[in-house]
Enzyme design. Structure first.
Site, PDB file in Angstrom:
ATOM      1  N   GLU A 148       0.574  -1.447  -0.384  1.00 17.64           N
ATOM      2  CA  GLU A 148      -0.133  -0.138  -0.183  1.00 17.64           C
ATOM      3  C   GLU A 148       1.347   1.263  -0.070  1.00 17.64           C
ATOM      4  O   GLU A 148       0.881   2.160  -0.843  1.00 17.64           O
ATOM      5  CB  GLU A 148      -0.917  -0.108   0.937  1.00 17.64           C
ATOM      6  CG  GLU A 148      -2.257  -1.201   1.321  1.00 17.64           C
ATOM      7  CD  GLU A 148      -3.165  -1.388   0.193  1.00 17.64           C
ATOM      8  OE1 GLU A 148      -2.884   0.069  -0.705  1.00 17.64           O
ATOM      9  OE2 GLU A 148      -2.764  -2.642  -0.651  1.00 17.64           O
ATOM     10  N   HIS A 151       2.018   2.108  -4.039  1.00 16.46           N
ATOM     11  CA  HIS A 151       1.008   2.769  -4.187  1.00 16.46           C
ATOM     12  C   HIS A 151       1.359   4.381  -4.053  1.00 16.46           C
ATOM     13  O   HIS A 151       1.301   5.257  -4.894  1.00 16.46           O
ATOM     14  CB  HIS A 151      -0.754   2.590  -4.178  1.00 16.46           C
ATOM     15  CG  HIS A 151      -0.953   0.924  -4.618  1.00 16.46           C
ATOM     16  ND1 HIS A 151      -1.162   1.117  -5.928  1.00 16.46           N
ATOM     17  CD2 HIS A 151      -1.239  -0.041  -4.098  1.00 16.46           C
ATOM     18  CE1 HIS A 151      -1.271  -0.141  -6.199  1.00 16.46           C
ATOM     19  NE2 HIS A 151      -1.543  -0.734  -5.227  1.00 16.46           N
ATOM     20  N   GLU A 204      -0.572  -2.453  -9.673  1.00 15.44           N
ATOM     21  CA  GLU A 204      -0.914  -3.793  -9.089  1.00 15.44           C
ATOM     22  C   GLU A 204       0.937  -4.135  -8.928  1.00 15.44           C
ATOM     23  O   GLU A 204       1.294  -4.631  -7.584  1.00 15.44           O
ATOM     24  CB  GLU A 204      -1.664  -4.387  -9.089  1.00 15.44           C
ATOM     25  CG  GLU A 204      -3.095  -4.012  -8.879  1.00 15.44           C
ATOM     26  CD  GLU A 204      -3.527  -3.308  -7.757  1.00 15.44           C
ATOM     27  OE1 GLU A 204      -3.140  -4.109  -6.278  1.00 15.44           O
ATOM     28  OE2 GLU A 204      -3.675  -2.159  -7.072  1.00 15.44           O
TER      29      GLU A 204
END
Length: 274
Positions: A148, A151, A204
């Protein structure tokens, strides 16, 4: 040329012109995993703008969760998550030194959802659902959080907002060229299948690869990223075909994670010595 073809040509031409007007940037250094893709960012979407919006949205969410009694319900669990974050965050400097200056915040939210996220600027939330249902180890929490954080480092939210802005402007051009709503909708679907979804899957994969490096550098076993997905598969649930999904399918993902986890194992072994 009929109206349908004209609309699609206009959509492609408008998107191409707007893409050419984008800024090509490198949001991060490549690291050991070699994530070095250049990204196209629209000048209509700035990092500062998204960071401010994320900060406001995060503060609002945290305030509401606190009022409901769902913010950091277990002090020991919160301390555990924050301790892992404190080891991961310094490693972000390998990819972008300015991230060390972000106003990082880490909270646990009581929710049955198997989820975690990191907003632009380092605003992290992990749900009790993913911690409890998957019975995550510290290494696995580091894998989830590293993904996370990646990102945010790569500014994937800004990249997606830029792409959506270009698509909307392109469809507006198609509509102005005389296309009907059905044709505009078809153009939107073609954009999603041809550009939007593949880009999301690529993001991703980038987050997976950067995530294992962050974990390894912080002294967490990068192979835990694979076991997280093994647990996710065991948890069950339906999933769409890969080409219709924003995420790679778990099997593809685990193969890639295994390869890159091995690549960063020397970093993990070195970190364990200190």
């Amino acid at each position: 040329m009929n109206k349908a073809r004209l609309a699609l040509v206009t959509l492609i031409a408008a998107s191409s012109l707007l893409t050419a007007a984008c800024e090509t940037v490198s949001t991060t250094q490549s690291g050991t995993v070699g994530v070095d893709r250049k990204q196209n960012m629209s000048p209509l979407v700035s990092s500062q703008q998204l960071d401010q919006q994320a900060s406001l949205a995060y503060s609002d969410l945290i305030g509401r969760q606190a009022k409901q009694g769902d913010l950091n319900p277990d002090p020991a669990q919160t301390a555990r998550v924050r301790r892992i974050a404190e080891r991961l965050i310094p490693q972000t400097a390998v990819f972008r030194p300015d991230a060390l200056k972000w106003n990082w915040q880490v909270n646990v939210i009581r929710s049955p959802d198997v989820n975690a996220w990191c907003m632009p600027g380092g605003k992290i939330a992990i749900y009790t659902g993913i911690l409890d249902k998957l019975k995550l180890t510290d290494d696995e929490i580091a894998a989830v959080m590293g993904h996370e954080i990646a990102h945010a480092l790569r500014e994937h939210a800004r990249e997606q907002a830029s792409e959506q802005t270009l698509a909307q402007l392109g469809m507006l051009g198609a509509a102005l060229a005389g296309a009907g709503q059905n044709t505009v909708n078809a153009g939107s679907q073609l954009y999603q299948l041809g550009i939007g979804l593949p880009h999301s899957r690529r993001q991703e994969t980038e987050a997976d690869r950067i995530g294992v490096e962050l974990a390894a550098r912080a002294g967490y076993d990068p192979r835990a990223a694979v076991t997280v997905w093994q647990k996710m598969i065991q948890l069950g649930g339906s999933r769409p075909l890969e080409f219709l999904s924003t995420h790679p399918n778990p099997e593809s993902r685990m193969r890639d994670l295994q390869q890159y986890a091995e690549k960063v194992m020397p970093l993990y072994l070195q970190a364990k010595k200190h």
